[in-house]
Design a protein around this motif. Structure first.
Motif, PDB file in Angstrom:
ATOM      1  N   ASN A 109       7.759  30.152 -25.282  1.00  0.00           N
ATOM      2  CA  ASN A 109       8.238  30.243 -24.045  1.00  0.00           C
ATOM      3  C   ASN A 109       8.417  28.802 -23.641  1.00  0.00           C
ATOM      4  N   LEU A 110       9.193  28.228 -24.341  1.00  0.00           N
ATOM      5  CA  LEU A 110       9.219  26.607 -23.969  1.00  0.00           C
ATOM      6  C   LEU A 110      10.165  26.365 -22.440  1.00  0.00           C
ATOM      7  N   GLY A 111       9.806  25.586 -21.701  1.00  0.00           N
ATOM      8  CA  GLY A 111      10.666  25.276 -20.649  1.00  0.00           C
ATOM      9  C   GLY A 111      11.003  23.765 -20.931  1.00  0.00           C
ATOM     10  N   ILE A 112      10.487  22.742 -20.384  1.00  0.00           N
ATOM     11  CA  ILE A 112      10.825  21.403 -20.395  1.00  0.00           C
ATOM     12  C   ILE A 112       9.870  20.611 -20.960  1.00  0.00           C
ATOM     13  N   VAL A 113      10.085  19.691 -22.150  1.00  0.00           N
ATOM     14  CA  VAL A 113       9.104  18.832 -22.586  1.00  0.00           C
ATOM     15  C   VAL A 113       9.476  17.253 -21.959  1.00  0.00           C
ATOM     16  N   GLY A 114       8.223  16.758 -21.549  1.00  0.00           N
ATOM     17  CA  GLY A 114       8.258  15.451 -21.373  1.00  0.00           C
ATOM     18  C   GLY A 114       7.291  14.574 -22.168  1.00  0.00           C
ATOM     19  N   VAL A 115       7.396  13.406 -22.272  1.00  0.00           N
ATOM     20  CA  VAL A 115       6.862  12.379 -23.062  1.00  0.00           C
ATOM     21  C   VAL A 115       6.060  11.540 -22.405  1.00  0.00           C
ATOM     22  N   ASN A 161      -3.231  10.591 -23.046  1.00  0.00           N
ATOM     23  CA  ASN A 161      -3.035  10.608 -24.688  1.00  0.00           C
ATOM     24  C   ASN A 161      -3.293  12.272 -24.704  1.00  0.00           C
ATOM     25  N   ASP A 162      -3.541  12.955 -24.163  1.00  0.00           N
ATOM     26  CA  ASP A 162      -3.488  14.455 -24.662  1.00  0.00           C
ATOM     27  C   ASP A 162      -2.123  15.014 -24.369  1.00  0.00           C
ATOM     28  N   THR A 163      -2.116  16.385 -24.961  1.00  0.00           N
ATOM     29  CA  THR A 163      -0.809  17.202 -25.067  1.00  0.00           C
ATOM     30  C   THR A 163      -1.119  18.458 -24.403  1.00  0.00           C
ATOM     31  N   GLY A 164      -0.293  18.922 -23.364  1.00  0.00           N
ATOM     32  CA  GLY A 164      -0.572  20.223 -22.724  1.00  0.00           C
ATOM     33  C   GLY A 164       0.205  20.560 -21.434  1.00  0.00           C
ATOM     34  N   VAL A 165       0.022  21.832 -21.017  1.00  0.00           N
ATOM     35  CA  VAL A 165       1.037  22.296 -20.084  1.00  0.00           C
ATOM     36  C   VAL A 165       0.792  21.362 -18.685  1.00  0.00           C
ATOM     37  N   VAL A 166       2.032  21.305 -18.038  1.00  0.00           N
ATOM     38  CA  VAL A 166       2.199  20.462 -16.755  1.00  0.00           C
ATOM     39  C   VAL A 166       3.047  21.399 -16.018  1.00  0.00           C
ATOM     40  N   ASP A 167       3.289  21.034 -14.849  1.00  0.00           N
ATOM     41  CA  ASP A 167       4.211  21.581 -14.098  1.00  0.00           C
ATOM     42  C   ASP A 167       5.584  20.864 -13.795  1.00  0.00           C
ATOM     43  N   VAL A 168       5.452  19.453 -13.884  1.00  0.00           N
ATOM     44  CA  VAL A 168       6.534  18.710 -13.378  1.00  0.00           C
ATOM     45  C   VAL A 168       6.746  17.584 -14.236  1.00  0.00           C
ATOM     46  N   LEU A 169       7.949  17.445 -14.976  1.00  0.00           N
ATOM     47  CA  LEU A 169       8.299  16.135 -15.735  1.00  0.00           C
ATOM     48  C   LEU A 169       9.325  15.246 -15.067  1.00  0.00           C
ATOM     49  N   VAL A 170       9.478  14.172 -15.338  1.00  0.00           N
ATOM     50  CA  VAL A 170      10.138  13.042 -14.741  1.00  0.00           C
ATOM     51  C   VAL A 170      11.445  12.981 -15.299  1.00  0.00           C
ATOM     52  N   GLY A 171      12.699  12.860 -14.325  1.00  0.00           N
ATOM     53  CA  GLY A 171      14.048  13.071 -14.860  1.00  0.00           C
ATOM     54  C   GLY A 171      14.417  12.031 -15.841  1.00  0.00           C
ATOM     55  N   ALA A 172      13.528  10.869 -16.232  1.00  0.00           N
ATOM     56  CA  ALA A 172      13.955   9.809 -16.971  1.00  0.00           C
ATOM     57  C   ALA A 172      13.984  10.320 -18.624  1.00  0.00           C
ATOM     58  N   PHE A 173      13.229  11.416 -18.839  1.00  0.00           N
ATOM     59  CA  PHE A 173      13.124  12.120 -20.051  1.00  0.00           C
ATOM     60  C   PHE A 173      12.811  13.609 -19.791  1.00  0.00           C
ATOM     61  N   MET A 174      13.599  14.495 -20.170  1.00  0.00           N
ATOM     62  CA  MET A 174      13.382  16.004 -20.038  1.00  0.00           C
ATOM     63  C   MET A 174      14.249  16.448 -21.282  1.00  0.00           C
ATOM     64  N   TYR A 194      16.941  11.470  -6.824  1.00  0.00           N
ATOM     65  CA  TYR A 194      15.577  11.694  -6.598  1.00  0.00           C
ATOM     66  C   TYR A 194      15.238  13.177  -6.034  1.00  0.00           C
ATOM     67  N   GLY A 195      14.126  13.751  -6.635  1.00  0.00           N
ATOM     68  CA  GLY A 195      13.855  15.253  -6.305  1.00  0.00           C
ATOM     69  C   GLY A 195      14.306  16.040  -7.151  1.00  0.00           C
ATOM     70  N   GLU A 196      15.605  15.850  -7.922  1.00  0.00           N
ATOM     71  CA  GLU A 196      16.172  16.910  -8.582  1.00  0.00           C
ATOM     72  C   GLU A 196      15.380  17.067  -9.809  1.00  0.00           C
ATOM     73  N   ASP A 197      14.545  16.289 -10.338  1.00  0.00           N
ATOM     74  CA  ASP A 197      13.724  16.599 -11.628  1.00  0.00           C
ATOM     75  C   ASP A 197      12.501  17.411 -11.127  1.00  0.00           C
ATOM     76  N   ILE A 198      11.886  17.146  -9.978  1.00  0.00           N
ATOM     77  CA  ILE A 198      10.927  18.361  -9.411  1.00  0.00           C
ATOM     78  C   ILE A 198      11.574  19.368  -9.218  1.00  0.00           C
ATOM     79  N   ASP A 199      12.633  19.324  -8.765  1.00  0.00           N
ATOM     80  CA  ASP A 199      13.319  21.001  -8.362  1.00  0.00           C
ATOM     81  C   ASP A 199      13.571  21.814  -9.777  1.00  0.00           C
ATOM     82  N   LEU A 200      14.136  21.014 -10.579  1.00  0.00           N
ATOM     83  CA  LEU A 200      14.471  21.705 -11.952  1.00  0.00           C
ATOM     84  C   LEU A 200      13.163  22.057 -12.765  1.00  0.00           C
ATOM     85  N   SER A 201      11.958  21.047 -12.564  1.00  0.00           N
ATOM     86  CA  SER A 201      10.906  21.738 -13.419  1.00  0.00           C
ATOM     87  C   SER A 201      10.415  22.763 -12.673  1.00  0.00           C
ATOM     88  N   TYR A 202      10.446  22.922 -11.111  1.00  0.00           N
ATOM     89  CA  TYR A 202       9.978  23.950 -10.596  1.00  0.00           C
ATOM     90  C   TYR A 202      10.727  25.423 -10.890  1.00  0.00           C
TER      91      TYR A 202
END
Length: 385
Positions: A109-115, A161-174, A194-202
């Motif tokens: 059920n993959l959404g967005i991955v950030g690093v 240094n952990d990997t896991g589920v989060v709500d929001v990723l930054v637009g620099a890398f999505m 600005y704000g568009e990355d939060i909106d897309l993640s949501y």
């Protein structure tokens, strides 16, 4: 096609080239295309791509359409199963895409991955993983209230240094599937910047997908390059915050007033910070530790600096000893000799040594880097023998 890398560019020619070179190096075992959407740059970015990187798909806008619209333009012509929204002031490791693909393909059920993002000084950028800035969380953040809620802004339930589920990723890398991007109608073009990355993640989250922070690969994000941090930036950011709350969290008149007041207070605090920002007095860089044996770059740097050449990038204890003993204030990595992955790892381990860092990208005649998010980085040209 496996991955379509979409890069929105505006007047960062040299950082853009470094980014493209790192993307090419990370694409060797995958079918990858690079799409650059240029927002009417005046620094010959488009000419660079046309003359030196003809394989890059270029969309050359006649005006600055903003981050959201430009990315939507790029994704529209993308052929990849996955799209990577990537800032031009980034450097990716050679194995980054393969790691991302393996991670993504294993998720249902993959959404967005950030690093894990680090800045040009090697420091972790906390915006790499964030929570939804609900009114309560944002209120605490805006007014500096210390509580457990405050931590949710930066998703502190996960270590960097952990990997896991989060709500929001930054637009620099999505990184996400193109079909998911299209399902949620991509970036909302009401946001210019600005704000568009939060909106897309949501949007991705409320459509039932899971967003992930993936720490196994690290990416340099110089941060101060794509957007100059000035008063114009503040106006865009202020507008974006208002759009987000009006769109997703309009509750009642009292709470709206409190949030609007808080956002305005934040704006004025930042206004005075930028208005009276001074760079301070930094010592002149004289002693350089160069990771290269290339005679041309050694000769060029010796015209300005005392240069010590080194070819062991993995012996961190030895490197720290040299920095201390020789009073090194600048470290230069030659990407001809060492991989981006090696450079990124070394940069992180030397982040507390009070030195600045620059990289010579493969196939170029300059060294480049940035240590401050408040201003643009520097480019130094290498004089040929």
């Amino acid at each position: 096609m496996d991955i379509s890398v979409v890069i929105v560019n505006f007047n960062v020619r040299y950082f853009l080239e470094q980014c493209i070179l790192s993307v090419r190096a990370a694409s060797k075992n995958l079918q990858t295309e690079i799409i650059v959407v240029d927002n009417n740059s005046s620094d010959e970015s488009c000419e660079l791509l046309q003359n030196k990187y003809p394989e890059v798909k270029l969309i050359s806008n006649k005006k600055n359409t903003g981050f959201s619209k430009a990315n939507n333009q790029g994704v529209e012509i993308a052929l990849g199963k996955y799209v990577l929204i990537l800032n031009p002031d980034t450097v990716v490791a050679e194995d980054a895409f393969e790691q991302l693909m393996s991670f993504a393909e294993a998720k249902i059920n993959l959404g967005i991955v950030g690093v894990k993002l680090i800045d040009g000084s090697g420091n972790f950028l906390p915006e790499s993983k964030r929570g939804i800035p609900t009114p309560k969380v944002a209120f605490n953040k805006l007014f500096g209230i210390s509580s457990k809620q405050t931590g949710k802004y930066y998703a502190t339930h996960l270590n960097e240094n952990d990997t896991g589920v989060v709500d929001v990723l930054v637009g620099a890398f999505m990184f996400l599937k193109k079909e998911v991007y299209q399902e949620v109608n991509g970036f909302d073009e009401d946001y210019f910047m600005y704000g568009e990355d939060i909106d897309l993640s949501y949007k991705v989250k409320i459509h039932g997908y899971q967003n992930f922070y993936f720490s196994n690969t690290q990416v340099i994000h110089y941060k101060g390059e794509s957007t100059k941090k000035d008063l114009k930036y503040l106006k865009y950011f202020l507008g974006a915050m208002k759009i987000f709350y009006k769109k997703h969290f309009k509750l009642n008149l009292l709470y709206d007033f409190i949030m609007s007041f808080g956002i305005q207070i934040w704006y004025f605090l930042k206004f005075f910070k930028f208005k009276f920002y001074t760079e301070g007095k930094f010592k002149q860089s004289n002693n350089v530790l160069l990771f290269s044996e290339n005679e041309e770059i050694i000769h060029s740097l010796k015209k300005k600096y005392l240069v010590i050449s080194e070819n062991l990038i993995d012996d961190i204890a030895r490197i720290k000893s040299i920095i201390s003993k020789e009073k090194i204030d600048k470290v230069v990595f030659d990407n001809w000799a060492f991989s981006n992955k090696q450079i990124i790892a070394c940069l992180q381990q030397l982040k507390n040594e009070n030195v600045t860092f620059k990289i010579r990208p493969v196939g170029t005649n300059y060294i480049i880097g940035s240590t401050c998010s408040e201003k643009r980085g520097e480019v130094e040209f290498i004089q040929t023998l």
